[in-house]
Structure formats: structure tokens, C-alpha cells
Design a protein around this motif. Structure first.
Motif, PDB file in Angstrom:
ATOM      1  N   SER A   1      53.314   7.564 -16.180  1.00 16.62           N
ATOM      2  CA  SER A   1      52.258   7.521 -14.759  1.00 16.62           C
ATOM      3  C   SER A   1      51.306   7.540 -15.827  1.00 16.62           C
ATOM      4  O   SER A   1      49.950   6.597 -14.893  1.00 16.62           O
TER       5      SER A   1
ATOM      6  N   THR B   1      40.746 -14.387  -5.767  1.00 13.39           N
ATOM      7  CA  THR B   1      40.248 -12.919  -7.190  1.00 13.39           C
ATOM      8  C   THR B   1      39.026 -12.811  -7.965  1.00 13.39           C
ATOM      9  O   THR B   1      38.909 -14.186  -8.487  1.00 13.39           O
TER      10      THR B   1
ATOM     11  N   ASP C   1      47.838  -7.107 -17.881  1.00 11.59           N
ATOM     12  CA  ASP C   1      49.176  -7.932 -17.693  1.00 11.59           C
ATOM     13  C   ASP C   1      50.159  -7.223 -17.266  1.00 11.59           C
ATOM     14  O   ASP C   1      50.883  -6.668 -16.787  1.00 11.59           O
TER      15      ASP C   1
ATOM     16  N   VAL D   1      49.432  -3.940 -14.758  1.00 13.26           N
ATOM     17  CA  VAL D   1      49.862  -5.059 -13.392  1.00 13.26           C
ATOM     18  C   VAL D   1      51.409  -4.964 -13.164  1.00 13.26           C
ATOM     19  O   VAL D   1      52.125  -4.553 -12.026  1.00 13.26           O
ATOM     20  N   SER D   2      52.159  -5.174 -14.303  1.00 12.67           N
ATOM     21  CA  SER D   2      53.839  -5.570 -14.690  1.00 12.67           C
ATOM     22  C   SER D   2      54.910  -4.085 -14.310  1.00 12.67           C
ATOM     23  O   SER D   2      55.446  -4.069 -13.334  1.00 12.67           O
ATOM     24  N   ARG D   3      53.709  -3.254 -14.954  1.00 11.80           N
ATOM     25  CA  ARG D   3      54.512  -1.430 -14.845  1.00 11.80           C
ATOM     26  C   ARG D   3      54.261  -0.990 -13.730  1.00 11.80           C
ATOM     27  O   ARG D   3      55.137  -0.744 -12.854  1.00 11.80           O
ATOM     28  N   ALA D   4      53.191  -1.247 -13.158  1.00 11.95           N
ATOM     29  CA  ALA D   4      52.725  -0.988 -11.697  1.00 11.95           C
ATOM     30  C   ALA D   4      53.826  -1.721 -10.515  1.00 11.95           C
ATOM     31  O   ALA D   4      53.953  -1.049  -9.222  1.00 11.95           O
ATOM     32  N   GLU D   5      54.333  -2.787 -10.895  1.00 10.88           N
ATOM     33  CA  GLU D   5      55.120  -3.856 -10.054  1.00 10.88           C
ATOM     34  C   GLU D   5      56.569  -2.847 -10.117  1.00 10.88           C
ATOM     35  O   GLU D   5      56.699  -3.893  -9.633  1.00 10.88           O
ATOM     36  N   ALA D   6      57.057  -2.987 -11.022  1.00 11.34           N
ATOM     37  CA  ALA D   6      57.915  -2.795 -11.497  1.00 11.34           C
ATOM     38  C   ALA D   6      58.649  -1.614 -10.561  1.00 11.34           C
ATOM     39  O   ALA D   6      58.151  -1.122 -10.127  1.00 11.34           O
ATOM     40  N   PRO D   7      60.407  -1.944 -10.325  1.00  8.82           N
ATOM     41  CA  PRO D   7      60.601  -1.043  -9.214  1.00  8.82           C
ATOM     42  C   PRO D   7      60.877   0.252  -9.805  1.00  8.82           C
ATOM     43  O   PRO D   7      60.854   0.392 -10.908  1.00  8.82           O
TER      44      PRO D   7
END
Length: 263
Positions: free
Chosen positions: A32, A123, A249, A252-258
């Protein structure tokens, strides 16, 4: 005897369970806390490479100017050739070019463009990066001009004598135009990843940056090494933007990953 063994086994199990829970909490906290260092380094290396290329190019040019060797030897002959081959039409056209990319018109165009871009895409990330890159380029150019303090070409070489009051190295017009084209083009390509965007970006960058640099030489306000130094710094600024964009990027990709994916 059996009861004591059972209690000992239960205690050992509790200790092992607590250790496992602590390890799990530690792993979760580390995850986290953001992307691991290895992932960040793997992401930003193209940007760092561009920064290195730009800085090395600038340092080599500065060294040539201070030692009066290498590309510096072309400064005066090229300036003299440009002055000797001026025409009224070319002078008028390149004066317009140099004014558009000057310190008064260009900031207004960039500000308006960023607002329009943000409203269309809803944005502020890409427009904000472009605006930040332009501010960074301006600050770097201004500070380096004052520190290096290279005089401008002789006023007799200038189309309008006395119009330029700042120092000469690096060229502010060139770094501004190059930063706008390189960073703006990269951000558009980064959003769409379209080969046509890449082709247009490449052609536009070569034509516009080359024309602005030519205008500064042709009108007698800069030497060749000045404009090349401005381009080198713009490459370094592009590298900063690439690095920041790629880290963004990654976050963001880690935050959006399940949950559990990629862990």
C-alpha cells in the motif's frame, strides 16, 4: 502430561499464527506504500536516459564555447553567412516566427492551449505536465543564461539592434519551441499510442524546431551553439516529463488492479 503437551502445542500455534499475521500485515503495508523501487526504476529509465543525453549534450556545447573549439568554430562563419544572404521576404517570415515563439506570445498560446486541452479531455494531467514543462524550461534557460553570461552576437549582425537584452547561451526561443513540440507531442502520443500521431509529431518537431532555430541564427540574435544548447535542454526537460508520466501510469495501474493481482 497430555494436557501439558496440548497446551504447549496450542501456544506454539498461536505464536506461529501471530507471526504469519504480522508478516501479512507487513506485506500489505509495503504494497500500500506505493510501487516497489525496482518497478519504478524499470518504468523511468527512458526518461532518465533522455535527461542524461540532454545534459551531456549541453555540457559538451558549453565546454566547446568556453574552450573556443569544436562546434564553436562554426559560430562566427555561419552567422556571417546568414547575414550576407538575407532577403526581405525571408527576413519578414522569420521575424514573424521568432515573435510567435518569443517570451510574450508563446506563454499566452500555451496557456490558452492547455485550458482548451483540459476542457476537451476533462483532465488536467497532460495539460498540467505541458505547462509545468514550459515553466521548467523557462527557469532553466533564464538561470543558465545569467550564470554563463555569454554575450550576444554583435549588434551590427542583428536585424533590429538592441532588441535582445539578455545573454545568449542557451537560446530561450529554441528551448521554448522544442519543449512545446517534444513534450506536447509525447503526451498526445502517450494517450493514443497511434503510429500516425508519432509520424506527425516527428515531422512537426523537425520542421518547427528547425525553423525557430533558423530564425534566431538568420536574424543575428544567436550563434549555432546557442540554439543547439537550447535543444539539448529541451530533450532533458522531455526526459523529466517522460519519467513523471511513467511513474504516474505505474501508480494508477496498481491502484486500479483488482486485489491480489500482480502481487
Amino acid at each position: 502430561m497430555g494436557d501439558r503437551g496440548s497446551k504447549t502445542g496450542d501456544a506454539a500455534g498461536d505464536v506461529a499464527g501471530d507471526a504469519a499475521s504480522s508478516a501479512a500485515r507487513g506485506a500489505t503495508a509495503r504494497e500500500s506504500g506505493g510501487p516497489p523501487v525496482r518497478a519504478v526504476l524499470a518504468s523511468v529509465w527512458p526518461g532518465l536516459l533522455l535527461v542524461l543525453v540532454g545534459v551531456v549534450g549541453f555540457v559538451l556545447l558549453l565546454d566547446a564555447v568556453r574552450d573556443q573549439e569544436d562546434l564553436w568554430r562554426l559560430d562566427d562563419p555561419l552567422l556571417a553567412w546568414m547575414v550576407a544572404h538575407r532577403t526581405p521576404v525571408a527576413t519578414s517570415v522569420l521575424t514573424v516566427v521568432t515573435n510567435v515563439f518569443g517570451p510574450f506570445v508563446l506563454p499566452v498560446l500555451v496557456a490558452v492551449g492547455c485550458v482548451v486541452w483540459a476542457r476537451r479531455t476533462r483532465t488536467w494531467w497532460e495539460p498540467g505536465l505541458l505547462a509545468g514543462a514550459m515553466v521548467l524550461a523557462t527557469l532553466v534557460s533564464t538561470v543558465l543564461k545569467a550564470v554563463i553570461a555569454r554575450p550576444r552576437p554583435p549588434e551590427v549582425s542583428m536585424v533590429v539592434a538592441g532588441v535582445e537584452r539578455s545573454f545568449s547561451f542557451p537560446s530561450g526561443h529554441t528551448i521554448g519551441a522544442a519543449t512545446l513540440l517534444l513534450v506536447g507531442g509525447y503526451l498526445v502520443w502517450h494517450r493514443h499510442h497511434d503510429a500516425r500521431v508519432l509520424a506527425v509529431w516527428t515531422v512537426a518537431s523537425v520542421l518547427v524546431i528547425g525553423t525557430v532555430a533558423l530564425s534566431r541564427l538568420y536574424l543575428g540574435y544567436h550563434f549555432l551553439t546557442d540554439v543547439l544548447a537550447g535543444l539539448s535542454l529541451a530533450v532533458a526537460v522531455l526526459g523529466v516529463v517522460v519519467a513523471v508520466s511513467r511513474v504516474h501510469d505505474l501508480v494508477v495501474s496498481r491502484a486500479e488492479a483488482p486485489a491480489g493481482v500482480g502481487r
